[in-house]
Design a protein around this motif. Structure first.
Motif, PDB file in Angstrom:
ATOM      1  N   THR A 146       0.841  -1.193   0.000  1.00 18.77           N
ATOM      2  CA  THR A 146       0.000   0.000   0.000  1.00 18.77           C
ATOM      3  C   THR A 146       0.877   1.243   0.000  1.00 18.77           C
ATOM      4  OG1 THR A 146      -1.748  -1.143   1.193  1.00 18.77           O
ATOM      5  CG2 THR A 146      -1.782   1.249   1.268  1.00 18.77           C
ATOM      6  N   ALA A 147       0.499   2.215  -0.804  1.00 22.29           N
ATOM      7  CA  ALA A 147       1.215   3.487  -0.873  1.00 22.29           C
ATOM      8  C   ALA A 147       0.198   4.591  -1.121  1.00 22.29           C
ATOM      9  CB  ALA A 147       2.257   3.446  -1.979  1.00 22.29           C
ATOM     10  N   HIS A 148       0.622   5.817  -0.855  1.00 21.21           N
ATOM     11  CA  HIS A 148      -0.262   6.972  -1.025  1.00 21.21           C
ATOM     12  C   HIS A 148       0.401   8.014  -1.906  1.00 21.21           C
ATOM     13  CE1 HIS A 148      -1.567   5.077   2.740  1.00 21.21           C
ATOM     14  NE2 HIS A 148      -2.770   5.455   2.353  1.00 21.21           N
ATOM     15  N   LEU A 149      -0.396   8.657  -2.736  1.00 19.53           N
ATOM     16  CA  LEU A 149       0.029   9.826  -3.493  1.00 19.53           C
ATOM     17  C   LEU A 149      -0.737  11.012  -2.938  1.00 19.53           C
ATOM     18  CD1 LEU A 149      -0.029   8.421  -7.142  1.00 19.53           C
ATOM     19  CD2 LEU A 149       1.989   8.907  -5.744  1.00 19.53           C
ATOM     20  N   ALA A 150      -0.051  12.132  -2.758  1.00 13.91           N
ATOM     21  CA  ALA A 150      -0.709  13.316  -2.212  1.00 13.91           C
ATOM     22  C   ALA A 150      -0.239  14.557  -2.940  1.00 13.91           C
ATOM     23  CB  ALA A 150      -0.407  13.436  -0.722  1.00 13.91           C
ATOM     24  N   LYS A 151      -1.168  15.492  -3.146  1.00 16.44           N
ATOM     25  CA  LYS A 151      -0.843  16.835  -3.632  1.00 16.44           C
ATOM     26  C   LYS A 151      -1.965  17.744  -3.177  1.00 16.44           C
ATOM     27  CE  LYS A 151      -2.694  16.783  -8.262  1.00 16.44           C
ATOM     28  NZ  LYS A 151      -2.537  16.951  -9.636  1.00 16.44           N
ATOM     29  N   GLY A 152      -1.587  18.805  -2.477  1.00 18.15           N
ATOM     30  CA  GLY A 152      -2.599  19.685  -1.903  1.00 18.15           C
ATOM     31  C   GLY A 152      -3.522  18.893  -0.991  1.00 18.15           C
ATOM     32  N   ASP A 153      -4.829  19.061  -1.180  1.00 16.72           N
ATOM     33  CA  ASP A 153      -5.818  18.339  -0.377  1.00 16.72           C
ATOM     34  C   ASP A 153      -6.173  16.978  -0.959  1.00 16.72           C
ATOM     35  OD1 ASP A 153      -5.953  20.443   1.382  1.00 16.72           O
ATOM     36  OD2 ASP A 153      -7.662  21.386   0.377  1.00 16.72           O
ATOM     37  N   VAL A 197      -0.417  12.329 -16.944  1.00 17.20           N
ATOM     38  CA  VAL A 197       1.000  12.492 -17.264  1.00 17.20           C
ATOM     39  C   VAL A 197       1.409  13.945 -17.018  1.00 17.20           C
ATOM     40  CG1 VAL A 197       2.703  12.442 -19.142  1.00 17.20           C
ATOM     41  CG2 VAL A 197       1.029  10.596 -18.923  1.00 17.20           C
ATOM     42  N   GLY A 198       2.558  14.118 -16.370  1.00 19.69           N
ATOM     43  CA  GLY A 198       3.101  15.431 -16.074  1.00 19.69           C
ATOM     44  C   GLY A 198       2.773  15.954 -14.685  1.00 19.69           C
ATOM     45  N   GLU A 199       1.812  15.349 -14.011  1.00 25.23           N
ATOM     46  CA  GLU A 199       1.453  15.807 -12.662  1.00 25.23           C
ATOM     47  C   GLU A 199       2.573  15.495 -11.670  1.00 25.23           C
ATOM     48  OE1 GLU A 199      -3.357  15.623 -12.329  1.00 25.23           O
ATOM     49  OE2 GLU A 199      -2.276  13.756 -11.934  1.00 25.23           O
ATOM     50  N   GLN A 200       2.669  16.345 -10.655  1.00 29.58           N
ATOM     51  CA  GLN A 200       3.636  16.173  -9.569  1.00 29.58           C
ATOM     52  C   GLN A 200       2.887  15.732  -8.308  1.00 29.58           C
ATOM     53  OE1 GLN A 200       7.048  16.742 -10.014  1.00 29.58           O
ATOM     54  NE2 GLN A 200       6.542  17.094 -12.166  1.00 29.58           N
ATOM     55  N   TRP A 201       3.378  14.676  -7.663  1.00 25.27           N
ATOM     56  CA  TRP A 201       2.764  14.138  -6.446  1.00 25.27           C
ATOM     57  C   TRP A 201       3.849  13.893  -5.414  1.00 25.27           C
ATOM     58  CZ3 TRP A 201      -2.478  13.116  -5.907  1.00 25.27           C
ATOM     59  CH2 TRP A 201      -3.249  13.149  -7.079  1.00 25.27           C
ATOM     60  N   GLN A 202       3.432  13.717  -4.171  1.00 27.80           N
ATOM     61  CA  GLN A 202       4.331  13.194  -3.153  1.00 27.80           C
ATOM     62  C   GLN A 202       3.935  11.744  -2.907  1.00 27.80           C
ATOM     63  OE1 GLN A 202       4.319  14.628   0.984  1.00 27.80           O
ATOM     64  NE2 GLN A 202       6.535  14.340   0.976  1.00 27.80           N
ATOM     65  N   LEU A 203       4.891  10.848  -3.050  1.00 25.87           N
ATOM     66  CA  LEU A 203       4.683   9.422  -2.798  1.00 25.87           C
ATOM     67  C   LEU A 203       5.085   9.137  -1.355  1.00 25.87           C
ATOM     68  CD1 LEU A 203       4.274   6.422  -3.710  1.00 25.87           C
ATOM     69  CD2 LEU A 203       6.702   6.435  -4.320  1.00 25.87           C
ATOM     70  N   VAL A 204       4.223   8.429  -0.629  1.00 26.12           N
ATOM     71  CA  VAL A 204       4.523   8.013   0.741  1.00 26.12           C
ATOM     72  C   VAL A 204       4.227   6.526   0.856  1.00 26.12           C
ATOM     73  CG1 VAL A 204       4.000   8.317   3.187  1.00 26.12           C
ATOM     74  CG2 VAL A 204       3.922  10.298   1.648  1.00 26.12           C
ATOM     75  N   MET A 205       5.260   5.763   1.257  1.00 29.27           N
ATOM     76  CA  MET A 205       5.107   4.337   1.496  1.00 29.27           C
ATOM     77  C   MET A 205       5.444   4.061   2.947  1.00 29.27           C
ATOM     78  SD  MET A 205       6.474   1.724  -1.374  1.00 29.27           S
ATOM     79  CE  MET A 205       7.284   2.936  -2.372  1.00 29.27           C
ATOM     80  N   PRO A 206       4.503   3.497   3.712  1.00 24.57           N
ATOM     81  CA  PRO A 206       4.779   3.240   5.128  1.00 24.57           C
ATOM     82  C   PRO A 206       5.941   2.269   5.311  1.00 24.57           C
ATOM     83  CG  PRO A 206       2.558   2.509   4.505  1.00 24.57           C
ATOM     84  CD  PRO A 206       3.211   3.047   3.287  1.00 24.57           C
ATOM     85  N   GLY A 207       6.659   2.432   6.440  1.00 25.25           N
ATOM     86  CA  GLY A 207       7.728   1.498   6.779  1.00 25.25           C
ATOM     87  C   GLY A 207       7.137   0.160   7.197  1.00 25.25           C
TER      88      GLY A 207
END
Length: 95
Positions: free
Chosen positions: A18-25, A51-61
């Motif tokens: 499981t992983a999450h992508l986040a940008k803004g809200d 394509v071209g969007e910027q996200w923050q990827l977060v993968m739990p430890g």
């Protein structure tokens, strides 16, 4: 460098976590199918990424002693698979 079939600079690790992508809200939960030093392949609900969007990827430890993987990610490919999309991400600023 090790020889491999795809002639990639870095081998991919199959992880299926499981992983999450986040940008803004906006946040998307998906499954990271594989990971390399510079990229990731995620399965997310269809129509969430372009394509071209910027996200923050977060993968739990794996546990409390392992911090989560965080990286800035750019969408470089979106392959529609019906109700899911396979999203290719280029990773930068891995933390």
């Amino acid at each position: 460098m090790l020889a491999n079939e795809e002639q990639r600079d870095f081998n991919r690790m199959q992880i299926n976590t499981t992983a999450h992508l986040a940008k803004g809200d906006q946040q998307i939960e998906g499954v990271c199918r594989n990971l390399s030093a510079l990229g990731a392949l995620m399965e997310v609900p269809s129509g969430q990424c372009q394509v071209g969007e910027q996200w923050q990827l977060v993968m739990p430890g794996a546990n409390a002693q392992v911090p989560p993987l965080k990286a800035n990610a750019e969408v470089i490919r979106v392959d529609n698979q019906g109700s899911q999309d396979l999203v290719g991400l280029s990773l930068t600023q891995v933390r």
